[in-house]
Design a protein around this motif. Structure first.
Motif, PDB file in Angstrom:
ATOM      1  N   MET A   1       0.806  -1.212   0.000  1.00  0.00           N
ATOM      2  CA  MET A   1       0.000   0.000   0.000  1.00  0.00           C
ATOM      3  C   MET A   1       0.842   1.267   0.000  1.00  0.00           C
ATOM      4  O   MET A   1       0.380   2.324  -0.449  1.00  0.00           O
ATOM      5  N   SER A   2       2.053   1.191   0.469  1.00  0.00           N
ATOM      6  CA  SER A   2       2.931   2.359   0.387  1.00  0.00           C
ATOM      7  C   SER A   2       3.297   2.639  -1.064  1.00  0.00           C
ATOM      8  O   SER A   2       3.338   3.795  -1.501  1.00  0.00           O
ATOM      9  N   PHE A   3       3.535   1.578  -1.827  1.00  0.00           N
ATOM     10  CA  PHE A   3       3.783   1.762  -3.262  1.00  0.00           C
ATOM     11  C   PHE A   3       2.538   2.319  -3.943  1.00  0.00           C
ATOM     12  O   PHE A   3       2.626   3.193  -4.817  1.00  0.00           O
ATOM     13  N   VAL A   4       1.378   1.802  -3.554  1.00  0.00           N
ATOM     14  CA  VAL A   4       0.119   2.295  -4.127  1.00  0.00           C
ATOM     15  C   VAL A   4      -0.073   3.782  -3.804  1.00  0.00           C
ATOM     16  O   VAL A   4      -0.524   4.559  -4.641  1.00  0.00           O
ATOM     17  N   ALA A   5       0.264   4.194  -2.568  1.00  0.00           N
ATOM     18  CA  ALA A   5       0.154   5.601  -2.190  1.00  0.00           C
ATOM     19  C   ALA A   5       1.112   6.462  -3.013  1.00  0.00           C
ATOM     20  O   ALA A   5       0.758   7.571  -3.438  1.00  0.00           O
TER      21      ALA A   5
ATOM     22  N   GLU B   1      -4.488  12.264 -13.198  1.00  0.00           N
ATOM     23  CA  GLU B   1      -5.030  10.936 -13.513  1.00  0.00           C
ATOM     24  C   GLU B   1      -5.651  10.384 -12.231  1.00  0.00           C
ATOM     25  O   GLU B   1      -4.995   9.683 -11.453  1.00  0.00           O
ATOM     26  N   PHE B   2      -6.932  10.692 -12.002  1.00  0.00           N
ATOM     27  CA  PHE B   2      -7.564  10.379 -10.724  1.00  0.00           C
ATOM     28  C   PHE B   2      -8.273   9.025 -10.703  1.00  0.00           C
ATOM     29  O   PHE B   2      -8.537   8.481  -9.629  1.00  0.00           O
ATOM     30  N   ARG B   3      -8.622   8.483 -11.858  1.00  0.00           N
ATOM     31  CA  ARG B   3      -9.519   7.326 -11.875  1.00  0.00           C
ATOM     32  C   ARG B   3      -8.867   6.048 -11.346  1.00  0.00           C
ATOM     33  O   ARG B   3      -9.483   5.297 -10.590  1.00  0.00           O
ATOM     34  N   ILE B   4      -7.639   5.782 -11.753  1.00  0.00           N
ATOM     35  CA  ILE B   4      -6.974   4.550 -11.313  1.00  0.00           C
ATOM     36  C   ILE B   4      -6.792   4.522  -9.798  1.00  0.00           C
ATOM     37  O   ILE B   4      -7.153   3.531  -9.139  1.00  0.00           O
ATOM     38  N   PRO B   5      -6.267   5.587  -9.163  1.00  0.00           N
ATOM     39  CA  PRO B   5      -6.157   5.560  -7.697  1.00  0.00           C
ATOM     40  C   PRO B   5      -7.509   5.403  -7.012  1.00  0.00           C
ATOM     41  O   PRO B   5      -7.606   4.746  -5.967  1.00  0.00           O
ATOM     42  N   ALA B   6      -8.559   6.007  -7.581  1.00  0.00           N
ATOM     43  CA  ALA B   6      -9.881   5.905  -6.948  1.00  0.00           C
ATOM     44  C   ALA B   6     -10.458   4.499  -7.088  1.00  0.00           C
ATOM     45  O   ALA B   6     -11.193   4.033  -6.221  1.00  0.00           O
ATOM     46  N   PHE B   7     -10.118   3.817  -8.190  1.00  0.00           N
ATOM     47  CA  PHE B   7     -10.649   2.465  -8.414  1.00  0.00           C
ATOM     48  C   PHE B   7      -9.883   1.400  -7.637  1.00  0.00           C
ATOM     49  O   PHE B   7     -10.429   0.344  -7.299  1.00  0.00           O
ATOM     50  N   THR B   8      -8.632   1.671  -7.325  1.00  0.00           N
ATOM     51  CA  THR B   8      -7.739   0.659  -6.752  1.00  0.00           C
ATOM     52  C   THR B   8      -8.318  -0.084  -5.540  1.00  0.00           C
ATOM     53  O   THR B   8      -8.196  -1.315  -5.463  1.00  0.00           O
ATOM     54  N   PRO B   9      -8.963   0.575  -4.565  1.00  0.00           N
ATOM     55  CA  PRO B   9      -9.477  -0.164  -3.405  1.00  0.00           C
ATOM     56  C   PRO B   9     -10.509  -1.236  -3.747  1.00  0.00           C
ATOM     57  O   PRO B   9     -10.738  -2.143  -2.936  1.00  0.00           O
ATOM     58  N   VAL B  10     -11.119  -1.136  -4.918  1.00  0.00           N
ATOM     59  CA  VAL B  10     -12.104  -2.155  -5.310  1.00  0.00           C
ATOM     60  C   VAL B  10     -11.454  -3.541  -5.333  1.00  0.00           C
ATOM     61  O   VAL B  10     -12.088  -4.543  -4.982  1.00  0.00           O
ATOM     62  N   LEU B  11     -10.182  -3.593  -5.716  1.00  0.00           N
ATOM     63  CA  LEU B  11      -9.507  -4.887  -5.828  1.00  0.00           C
ATOM     64  C   LEU B  11      -9.360  -5.563  -4.469  1.00  0.00           C
ATOM     65  O   LEU B  11      -9.485  -6.791  -4.365  1.00  0.00           O
TER      66      LEU B  11
END
Length: 516
Positions: free
Chosen positions: A141-145, A156-166
């Motif tokens: 999650m640190s890499f994701v942050a 580019e906001f969509r990918i970070p916003a979608f990520t928690p769905v996984l």
């Protein structure tokens, strides 16, 4: 950039995340209920989750994004890419070491976080095992942050916003398919956290590669530490770690207190917290995500008028949408809890206890969301000291409130202290922005509040009147009918709230905003 459309897009992705999160909690509640072993899981999950918020999404993002935006706007692509590489190197190596220490010291960590769990040796052992399984999550999650901060700076906001769905999908698969195969089914949830972390990292790589910012991890962290930008970020992170995460520190203290209350208290708070996260994420997280890069850009360009106008826009949207959500949580606590969780092992007592925690969370919802809007007003200016001073006072006040509320209303007192503490935090942040001239109140707020007050009274009356026509517990045997009844109540409340606002002259176009 049209901030209204961007907010709608990010909120849509966040809505998907929160809906799948509710599905995951529904499955966990049905399969495991609220017991010592679900308490053990939530305690184990809270440990890496706290570190994630301390060192990744919270303090790191608030320190990293403004400096990254400064490099992008002033230093050029090569210097920006070098900063990203060095930050990634330091972050990954530091968290690998933290992860190794956490796995070795898991029994001590669990004992420190939840002393009451030691009275049940089975649950304590399970919590230690799950803590060890999930500790690598903080590295993922640190890499994701890091990736999210980069992508948001590039708008580019969509990918970070979608990520928690996984992560939620991993939980759902674990609860449905893995849990029935294991001797201790709750371990499936810990495995789902690990798998979800891997999936979230994998999603970021193509997006970073597309913008040319996929970081290269060096084997020499000492060299990475010598980068001036990295040292600036670290200096900002130290106070930001405390300032951003005061609610999380309070949550850990509250978890310890809850572990010494009635069995199930940790779980009841966790389920109520999940319900509160739906409006918090849809508005607070989404607005905070898009505001920080825009504020950082306005600050780098010394555009004070744009800076203040962005904050005003965020505050108006917050009050417009967060206050009705808070009223709905407080007045519809039992209908919402029964409809989503009252199945399988989640019994009527768990409904009552979760609802009891949800009401005070509703009281504090506006404060929790406002903090996410107001704090970026300081962080975008690289001012960490002010939020730190406020956070220290709020943490002390929250724990003093626990001494008053917990003996009176048990676990619900813990929720109330966090909510009221967040409101105090927001009030002091707002006062600081005003006193420093960072934020100037735009015209029209008095009429805005007058219109909203009338609409909120109508909403509260409608929700209480309609909800009183149904026996929500008795409808357990008719889940579709119960869900339909809840949708009817929520739909009627939404219609009367927005209808009242429109009837008194408020228009949605008043909330549109373009950011350069």
């Amino acid at each position: 950039m049209n901030l209204h459309k961007t907010l709608a897009a990010v909120s849509g992705m966040t809505m998907l995340s929160r809906v799948t999160g509710l599905i995951r909690e529904f499955l966990i509640a049905r399969a495991f209920g609220a017991s010592a072993y679900t308490d053990a899981f939530f305690i184990a999950f809270r440990i890496p989750n706290l570190l994630r918020r301390l060192f990744a999404e919270g303090a790191f993002s608030q320190a990293f994004v403004p400096i990254l935006a400064e490099y992008k706007n002033r230093e050029g692509e090569a210097a920006t890419k070098d900063l990203v590489d060095n930050v990634a190197t330091v972050l990954v190596w530091a968290l690998l070491l933290t992860c190794a220490l956490g796995i070795l010291a898991a029994p001590l960590v669990v004992m420190a976080v939840a002393t009451g769990l030691a009275s049940d040796s089975g649950a304590f052992s399970a919590s230690v095992v799950m803590t060890r399984i999930m500790f690598p999550y903080i590295v993922f999650m640190s890499f994701v942050a890091l990736a999210g901060g980069i992508l948001n700076t590039w708008r580019e906001f969509r990918i970070p916003a979608f990520t928690p769905v996984l992560l939620n999908l991993s939980f759902i698969a674990g609860a449905l398919f893995a849990a029935p195969l294991l001797e201790q089914p709750v371990y499936a949830l810990a495995g789902a956290v690990f798998v979800g972390g891997v999936l979230q990292v994998a999603l970021q790589v193509p997006a970073l590669r597309r913008i040319g910012m996929l970081p290269r991890i060096s084997l020499n962290p000492k060299r990475a530490l010598s980068n001036p930008g990295v040292r600036r970020i670290l200096r900002q992170m130290v106070p930001a770690t405390f300032a951003v995460s005061v609610a999380q520190i309070s949550l850990i203290i509250n978890t310890n207190i809850a572990s010494r209350l009635e069995n199930g208290s940790v779980s009841w708070l966790a389920y109520a917290d999940r319900l509160m996260e739906l409006p918090t994420g849809l508005l607070g997280v989404a607005l905070g995500t898009i505001l920080l890069p825009s504020l950082s850009k306005a600050y780098a360009e010394d555009n004070r008028a744009e800076y203040s106008a962005l904050l005003d826009w965020g505050l108006r949207l917050t009050f417009l949408l967060a206050l009705p959500a808070a009223v709905a949580l407080a007045t519809l606590a039992e209908p919402i809890t029964t409809t989503l969780f009252h199945y399988g092992k989640f019994d009527a007592q768990s409904v009552a206890m979760t609802s009891r925690a949800l009401v005070p969370y509703g009281v504090g919802l506006i404060g929790l969301i406002l903090v996410k809007i107001l704090a970026p007003g300081f962080y975008a200016r690289q001012d960490i000291r002010t939020p730190v001073k406020i956070a220290i006072g709020v943490l002390i006040a929250t724990q003093m409130m626990n001494l008053l509320f917990v003996p009176w209303i048990a676990h619900a007192g813990l929720a109330l202290s966090i909510g009221l503490g967040a409101c105090a935090n927001a009030a002091f942040l707002f006062r600081g922005l005003r006193r420093r001239g960072i934020y100037t109140v735009q015209p029209g707020w008095r009429m805005f509040f007058a219109r909203q007050a009338g609409a909120l009274l109508l909403l509260a009356g409608m929700s209480l009147w309609l909800a009183g026509h149904f026996d929500w517990i008795a409808l357990q045997e008719h889940p579709l009918m119960r869900a339909g009844a809840l949708l009817l109540v929520i739909g009627a409340c939404g219609a009367i709230y927005f209808g009242a606002l429109l009837a008194t002259g408020m228009r949605l176009r008043d909330f549109k905003r373009i950011s350069r």
